[in-house]
Write a protein that holds these residues in place. Structure first.
Motif, short mmCIF file in Angstrom:
data_model
loop_
_atom_site.label_atom_id
_atom_site.label_comp_id
_atom_site.label_asym_id
_atom_site.label_seq_id
_atom_site.Cartn_x
_atom_site.Cartn_y
_atom_site.Cartn_z
N ALA A 1 0.83 -1.21 0.00
CA ALA A 1 0.00 0.00 0.00
C ALA A 1 0.87 1.26 0.00
N ARG A 2 1.98 1.22 0.71
CA ARG A 2 2.88 2.38 0.71
C ARG A 2 3.42 2.64 -0.69
N GLU A 3 3.77 1.57 -1.39
CA GLU A 3 4.26 1.72 -2.77
C GLU A 3 3.18 2.32 -3.66
N GLN A 4 1.95 1.86 -3.50
CA GLN A 4 0.85 2.39 -4.31
C GLN A 4 0.61 3.87 -3.98
N ASP B 1 -9.19 3.44 -5.59
CA ASP B 1 -8.24 2.44 -6.10
C ASP B 1 -7.30 1.97 -5.00
N LEU B 2 -6.85 2.90 -4.19
CA LEU B 2 -5.93 2.55 -3.11
C LEU B 2 -6.61 1.67 -2.07
N VAL B 3 -7.81 2.07 -1.66
CA VAL B 3 -8.53 1.31 -0.62
C VAL B 3 -8.91 -0.08 -1.12
N THR B 4 -9.41 -0.17 -2.34
CA THR B 4 -9.80 -1.49 -2.85
C THR B 4 -8.59 -2.39 -3.00
N GLY B 5 -7.44 -1.82 -3.37
CA GLY B 5 -6.22 -2.61 -3.44
C GLY B 5 -5.82 -3.14 -2.07
N MET B 6 -5.99 -2.31 -1.06
CA MET B 6 -5.67 -2.74 0.30
C MET B 6 -6.63 -3.81 0.78
N VAL B 7 -7.89 -3.66 0.47
CA VAL B 7 -8.90 -4.64 0.90
C VAL B 7 -8.68 -5.97 0.19
N ARG B 8 -8.17 -5.90 -1.01
CA ARG B 8 -7.91 -7.12 -1.77
C ARG B 8 -6.80 -7.96 -1.13
N ALA B 9 -5.91 -7.29 -0.41
CA ALA B 9 -4.79 -7.98 0.24
C ALA B 9 -5.26 -8.70 1.51
N LEU C 1 -1.36 6.03 5.93
CA LEU C 1 -1.33 6.52 4.55
C LEU C 1 -1.97 7.90 4.43
N ALA C 2 -2.99 8.17 5.24
CA ALA C 2 -3.61 9.49 5.21
C ALA C 2 -2.60 10.55 5.63
#
Length: 271
Positions: free
Chosen positions: A12-15, A79-87, A102-103
């Protein structure tokens, strides 16, 4: 965090870095939206558990997050949140902790983009010293019975027009949404995040009198050579050190003060 959560946060940090490197993305808006999602997950524990449920497919969790949040936050945040939730996350609350980080990082990226990150770092440090020296102010800011609006108004009266807008924004968020953390711990975490934005080490330097520009430059150069990384100095003045400087980097203390040398001489004489 450990295990799956650590890996998810690193991704998530990279994203986030990829998003904030894009000048078309409003980093301040992204920070606000991520903070709003953090607050939502803190309030809705059942939702947080559903979004991190390992029994559900990651894509299904991401689809649910997209449906719930897509109309409330912008595309980059979604996009960021859904990517995190996918993990996968080791614990459901780790997702909220990661979103909070991240905020704050997005706000600091906004400051960096504006060339104001150094100012924000210094203002956070100075604010922490002010709070530490003023028990009444600390009580007012940490009083659980005080309304969030009252705390916000107090902080705006203290910081408005005197501090960078990013500093004001993140301090207000930290005070109004402490998430079980002390004010001092929150300010320390923010300082470390700010240093990480530049891959720097923060050194808290205490001296009896303010250091001159030349002294600051020589000290910074010496510490950079010693640690092999760029060092950011947070400067504090304490007449009780009598002379010299004390440098604290993390848990390590380099003490070159007269007071310390006197104490050591006294101990030797007593021994």
């Amino acid at each position: 965090m450990n295990g799956a959560s650590r890996e998810a946060l690193a991704s998530a940090r990279e994203q986030l870095d990829a998003l904030t490197d894009n000048t078309a993305v409003d980093a301040a808006k992204l920070a606000e939206e991520l903070a709003a999602v953090t607050a939502l997950l803190d309030r809705e524990v059942s939702l947080r558990r559903v979004l991190t449920d390992p029994a559900q497919a990651g894509e299904a969790r991401a689809d649910l997050a997209g449906r719930l949040l897509g109309s409330r936050i912008g595309g980059p945040a979604t996009d960021l949140v859904t990517g995190m939730v996918r993990a996968r996350w080791s614990r459901s609350r780790d997702l909220a902790h990661a979103l909070e980080e991240l905020a704050y990082s997005a706000d600091l990226a906004a400051a960096q983009r504006a060339g104001a990150l150094d100012d924000v770092e210094d203002e956070l440090f100075r604010f922490g010293r002010i709070v530490g020296a003023n028990p009444e102010l600390r009580r007012a800011l940490t009083d659980r019975n005080a309304a969030a609006s009252a705390k916000t108004e107090l902080l705006r009266s203290l910081l408005g027009g005197r501090a960078n807008p990013v500093t004001e924004r993140i301090v207000i968020r930290l005070v109004v949404q402490p998430r079980g953390r002390s004010l001092e711990a929150g300010l320390d975490a923010l300082s470390k995040l700010a240093a990480h934005r530049r891959d720097r080490v923060v050194a808290v330097v205490t001296s009896a009198v303010p250091l001159s520009e030349g002294q600051r430059e020589r000290l910074s150069a010496s510490l950079t050579a010693l640690y092999g990384r760029q060092i950011h100095l947070n400067l504090d003045v304490d007449p009780e050190v009598l002379g010299g400087v004390q440098v604290r980097i993390g848990d390590e203390v380099i003490n070159g003060t007269i007071a310390e040398r006197l104490d050591e001489a006294t101990r030797r004489m007593a021994g």
